[in-house]
Design an enzyme around this catalytic site. Sequence first.
Site, PDB file in Angstrom:
ATOM      1  N   ARG A   1       6.379  71.891 -22.554  1.00  9.99           N
ATOM      2  CA  ARG A   1       7.592  71.077 -23.047  1.00  9.99           C
ATOM      3  C   ARG A   1       6.974  70.839 -24.739  1.00  9.99           C
ATOM      4  NH1 ARG A   1       9.888  65.804 -22.889  1.00  9.99           N
ATOM      5  NH2 ARG A   1       9.085  64.841 -23.918  1.00  9.99           N
TER       6      ARG A   1
ATOM      7  N   SER B   1      19.305  67.053 -19.595  1.00 12.02           N
ATOM      8  CA  SER B   1      18.882  66.027 -19.338  1.00 12.02           C
ATOM      9  C   SER B   1      20.492  64.844 -19.916  1.00 12.02           C
ATOM     10  CB  SER B   1      18.407  65.351 -20.556  1.00 12.02           C
ATOM     11  OG  SER B   1      17.200  66.097 -20.560  1.00 12.02           O
TER      12      SER B   1
ATOM     13  N   LYS C   1       8.068  60.353 -26.602  1.00  9.19           N
ATOM     14  CA  LYS C   1       9.570  61.163 -27.620  1.00  9.19           C
ATOM     15  C   LYS C   1       9.848  60.751 -28.841  1.00  9.19           C
ATOM     16  CE  LYS C   1      12.644  64.444 -25.860  1.00  9.19           C
ATOM     17  NZ  LYS C   1      14.001  64.577 -25.627  1.00  9.19           N
TER      18      LYS C   1
END
Lengths: 215, 215
Positions: B44, B113, B142
Amino acid sequence: MSRKWTRSSLQVYLVMGARPRGERSAAQVLRSAILGGVTCFQFREKELPVPQQLAIGRELRAVCREFGVPFLVNDRVDLALLLEADGVHLGQDDIPVPEARRLLGEHAVIGMSAGNPQELEIALSMKPDYLGIGPVYATATKGDAGAPIGTGLIAELRRQSDLPVVGIGGIDASNAGPVLRAGADGVAVVSAIAAAADPQAAAAEIRAAAAGYHH
Amino acid sequence: MSRKWTRSSLQVYLVMGARPRGERSAAQVLRSAILGGVTCFQFREKELPVPQQLAIGRELRAVCREFGVPFLVNDRVDLALLLEADGVHLGQDDIPVPEARRLLGEHAVIGMSAGNPQELEIALSMKPDYLGIGPVYATATKGDAGAPIGTGLIAELRRQSDLPVVGIGGIDASNAGPVLRAGADGVAVVSAIAAAADPQAAAAEIRAAAAGYHH
């Protein structure tokens, strides 16, 4: 190369997102702009959630297909594949041209941006189908576009190569002339059409300005 | 579905970008983490220019291949294709699962998600191969992750479906237990491994915590 794409497709090249300013939908603005003379369309939308980008992108893709106007997608090769785009336009920080071509196939039209001599050299080494050079003039459309560079880099490209090229950045009917005189095949336009009160008339004015310089 | 992917691949699921904190390269951290017991890796990286993402992504992909650990890419299906990833992990605002599957093929592992009951319902309707539910605990990794939701949504999923699921968000060896007791197949971990002084030891601790709950 897509059969419907030629060098003259670059004459009046509209760049627009999914939500133009004002009341009209993107599809309405695009249709008017094509009726006015837009010859190529790039869908550049970086903010909306992807599902919405795909929904609106499909509407715009349909309008382009109806009129036989090439439909390109900015940056995202995966979205270009899902939207059955004719190609992509890539920045210096995006997927490299040869890798994009591997995913999209040999018929895809792949353009690349350059804004200085070093970027021009990198872009030429990647063998795109056309270049977008700018920002030629000052523009508020793209926050990260940098200081205007004028038309010198377009003229420099013309000394080195016959590669098709559009100028981009703050261009409208009134200032397209120097871009075309420097050797550009066309002008890429964002707000001069997308934010115009009459997108068809705005596109027609730019088309008329560009037509005089057709190579 | 990739042959090397099974439900137990989710046990210790590392999420990491191209530049972990500290001196070590991402490839070094990943190798240590896999030696410690990481069973799945998601790349990511949203900030670096794509050419650099591809270069580092290929190193990480090679490490995963060496150890037979599934290699997934966050969000970008085009990068997953170029990196020959085993699959992708998609957020609610990313390419919809069925469209990603169309591009990646039926063998791809596709995760999605969910962070609330509505997102869970949307995610289930898209038939991903697994879910990532969170943020379970507070996390600074995040920025847009939202407020922690605890383990209730994992338990709710378990009442509705046998779909493989990892908890994500602020999880380490000390707090993995409740996530697994709620019914998760594993835990997704970011900084507890990627920012650890000893990523191998950190992964081993989490592996030990997760192993007791193996379904």
